[in-house]
Design a protein around this motif. Sequence first.
Motif, mmCIF file in Angstrom:
data_model
loop_
_atom_site.group_PDB
_atom_site.id
_atom_site.type_symbol
_atom_site.label_atom_id
_atom_site.label_comp_id
_atom_site.label_asym_id
_atom_site.label_seq_id
_atom_site.Cartn_x
_atom_site.Cartn_y
_atom_site.Cartn_z
ATOM 1 N N LYS A 53 0.850 -1.186 0.000
ATOM 2 C CA LYS A 53 0.000 0.000 0.000
ATOM 3 C C LYS A 53 0.888 1.239 0.000
ATOM 4 N N LEU A 54 0.780 2.022 -1.065
ATOM 5 C CA LEU A 54 1.646 3.179 -1.254
ATOM 6 C C LEU A 54 0.837 4.467 -1.247
ATOM 7 N N LEU A 55 1.372 5.466 -0.562
ATOM 8 C CA LEU A 55 0.770 6.796 -0.565
ATOM 9 C C LEU A 55 1.693 7.733 -1.327
ATOM 10 N N VAL A 56 1.160 8.392 -2.342
ATOM 11 C CA VAL A 56 1.930 9.342 -3.143
ATOM 12 C C VAL A 56 1.401 10.741 -2.868
ATOM 13 N N ILE A 57 2.258 11.590 -2.338
ATOM 14 C CA ILE A 57 1.877 12.980 -2.093
ATOM 15 C C ILE A 57 2.098 13.751 -3.395
ATOM 16 N N GLY A 58 1.004 14.199 -3.993
ATOM 17 C CA GLY A 58 1.096 14.873 -5.285
ATOM 18 C C GLY A 58 1.025 13.897 -6.445
ATOM 19 N N GLY A 59 0.178 12.888 -6.316
ATOM 20 C CA GLY A 59 0.109 11.843 -7.336
ATOM 21 C C GLY A 59 -0.502 12.260 -8.651
ATOM 22 N N ASN A 60 -1.108 13.446 -8.716
ATOM 23 C CA ASN A 60 -1.669 13.887 -9.996
ATOM 24 C C ASN A 60 -0.753 14.873 -10.717
ATOM 25 N N GLY A 61 0.490 14.993 -10.247
ATOM 26 C CA GLY A 61 1.460 15.858 -10.904
ATOM 27 C C GLY A 61 2.277 15.111 -11.945
ATOM 28 N N PHE A 62 3.258 15.786 -12.500
ATOM 29 C CA PHE A 62 4.076 15.228 -13.577
ATOM 30 C C PHE A 62 4.820 13.970 -13.124
ATOM 31 N N ALA A 73 3.764 2.137 -9.954
ATOM 32 C CA ALA A 73 3.456 1.355 -8.752
ATOM 33 C C ALA A 73 2.305 0.386 -9.009
ATOM 34 N N LEU A 74 1.309 0.834 -9.752
ATOM 35 C CA LEU A 74 0.201 -0.058 -10.104
ATOM 36 C C LEU A 74 0.711 -1.244 -10.914
ATOM 37 N N ALA A 75 1.651 -0.980 -11.816
ATOM 38 C CA ALA A 75 2.213 -2.044 -12.645
ATOM 39 C C ALA A 75 2.972 -3.062 -11.804
ATOM 40 N N LYS A 76 3.444 -2.637 -10.628
ATOM 41 C CA LYS A 76 4.151 -3.535 -9.707
ATOM 42 C C LYS A 76 3.193 -4.262 -8.766
ATOM 43 N N GLY A 77 1.900 -4.005 -8.904
ATOM 44 C CA GLY A 77 0.916 -4.679 -8.077
ATOM 45 C C GLY A 77 0.605 -3.990 -6.762
ATOM 46 N N MET A 78 1.004 -2.731 -6.615
ATOM 47 C CA MET A 78 0.739 -2.003 -5.378
ATOM 48 C C MET A 78 -0.655 -1.373 -5.397
ATOM 49 N N GLN A 79 -1.203 -1.189 -4.196
ATOM 50 C CA GLN A 79 -2.413 -0.395 -4.034
ATOM 51 C C GLN A 79 -1.977 1.051 -3.812
ATOM 52 N N VAL A 127 10.962 10.747 -17.207
ATOM 53 C CA VAL A 127 10.125 10.660 -16.012
ATOM 54 C C VAL A 127 9.730 9.216 -15.705
ATOM 55 N N ASP A 128 9.538 8.399 -16.730
ATOM 56 C CA ASP A 128 9.177 6.998 -16.488
ATOM 57 C C ASP A 128 10.332 6.215 -15.877
ATOM 58 N N HIS A 129 11.566 6.606 -16.197
ATOM 59 C CA HIS A 129 12.726 5.948 -15.596
ATOM 60 C C HIS A 129 12.854 6.324 -14.121
ATOM 61 N N VAL A 130 12.544 7.579 -13.810
ATOM 62 C CA VAL A 130 12.535 8.004 -12.406
ATOM 63 C C VAL A 130 11.514 7.183 -11.627
ATOM 64 N N ALA A 131 10.322 7.064 -12.190
ATOM 65 C CA ALA A 131 9.245 6.335 -11.519
ATOM 66 C C ALA A 131 9.591 4.861 -11.342
ATOM 67 N N GLU A 132 10.172 4.256 -12.365
ATOM 68 C CA GLU A 132 10.539 2.844 -12.269
ATOM 69 C C GLU A 132 11.596 2.623 -11.194
ATOM 70 N N ALA A 133 12.587 3.517 -11.151
ATOM 71 C CA ALA A 133 13.636 3.399 -10.133
ATOM 72 C C ALA A 133 13.047 3.522 -8.732
ATOM 73 N N ILE A 134 12.079 4.401 -8.568
ATOM 74 C CA ILE A 134 11.453 4.588 -7.254
ATOM 75 C C ILE A 134 10.690 3.341 -6.831
ATOM 76 N N THR A 135 9.941 2.745 -7.741
ATOM 77 C CA THR A 135 9.184 1.545 -7.369
ATOM 78 C C THR A 135 10.119 0.396 -7.015
ATOM 79 N N ILE A 136 11.263 0.322 -7.680
ATOM 80 C CA ILE A 136 12.250 -0.707 -7.334
ATOM 81 C C ILE A 136 12.848 -0.419 -5.958
ATOM 82 N N ALA A 137 13.151 0.852 -5.705
ATOM 83 C CA ALA A 137 13.710 1.242 -4.405
ATOM 84 C C ALA A 137 12.724 0.967 -3.275
#
Length: 328
Positions: A8-17, A26-32, A282-292
Amino acid sequence: MAAPSVQKLLVIGGNGFIGSAICRAALAKGMQVTSVSSSGRPYTTPKGHSPAWTSKVTWLKGSAQNPSTFSNVLPDVHGIVHTLGTLIEDGGKYKQALREGDVTKVIGSALSSVFGLQNPLKRGAEGSYEDVNRDSALRVCEAFLRSGEGKQFPSPRPFVYISAEDVFRPLIPARYVETKREAEMSIEAMLSTSPSQYRGVYIRPSLVYHAHYRPLTTPAAAIFDLSASLHRKIPQGVPKPSEILHQLGNALSPHSSLPRNTSLGSSLNSIANAMSIPPIHVDHVAEAITIALGNSNVAGVVGVKRMRELIGWWPEDQQFLQAAHKST
């Protein structure tokens, strides 16, 4: 698909860039995924469309400056990503201009920042660097810690903070990066009181780009990527332009309000960084974060090089070296 350690992940500012890219990854990784933003509205593309994945995110209205507005969800989340930040103190006008692809307004905001054509906000005022880049993250982190009082977690709960590489000075005031560094240090100090229960991850992207959602970033990204590529190809032992600038910058007396060990130094150091650190999608940043998020061994500062390592992406010259090594 195996269940992720951060379910279960909380993203502060999830509707931004950057926040929207993290939600999608995160959804692709199976997270809520739950997003908190000032509007509470789902992400929409610059053309106003809502991608299909947005229906799988819980969109909440709340204030990072006042975490009590969403404190009810904090006890159940396994990790938080704080994405709020402002590059220019103009009330978000430059962000809207970037989103709309309005070159004139973006240039106007940048020139106003460089030449001081607009009065800088009072330190700590609403919308200032201190308020958005630093204090909002500290308040969320404090609330995150309180939500876990008296509990034991099987693995440290990650708090991921989107910081930045120092690549924008002198176009952007030093306070932009200074407040990011202050946030990193303060968050780490808070989390270090319970190292077995929490870990801090400080993502430092350079120029973040996307050809369709931020088309104005593409030309700059191409230039910076070319510069970084040329620097990598300079033979060892031959002075690189960025190294010369770093030496000049280090020779100058830095003007920074940060402690000496985290001083930004001269703007020449920032220019040198911009010449040698490649931009990142930006997608590489996001992917790295989900792995981290799912790797408890990832903690502390994560720069562009480390992000590339996490996602398994190698520069062209390193790919060549790997292929040559395998063939022998």
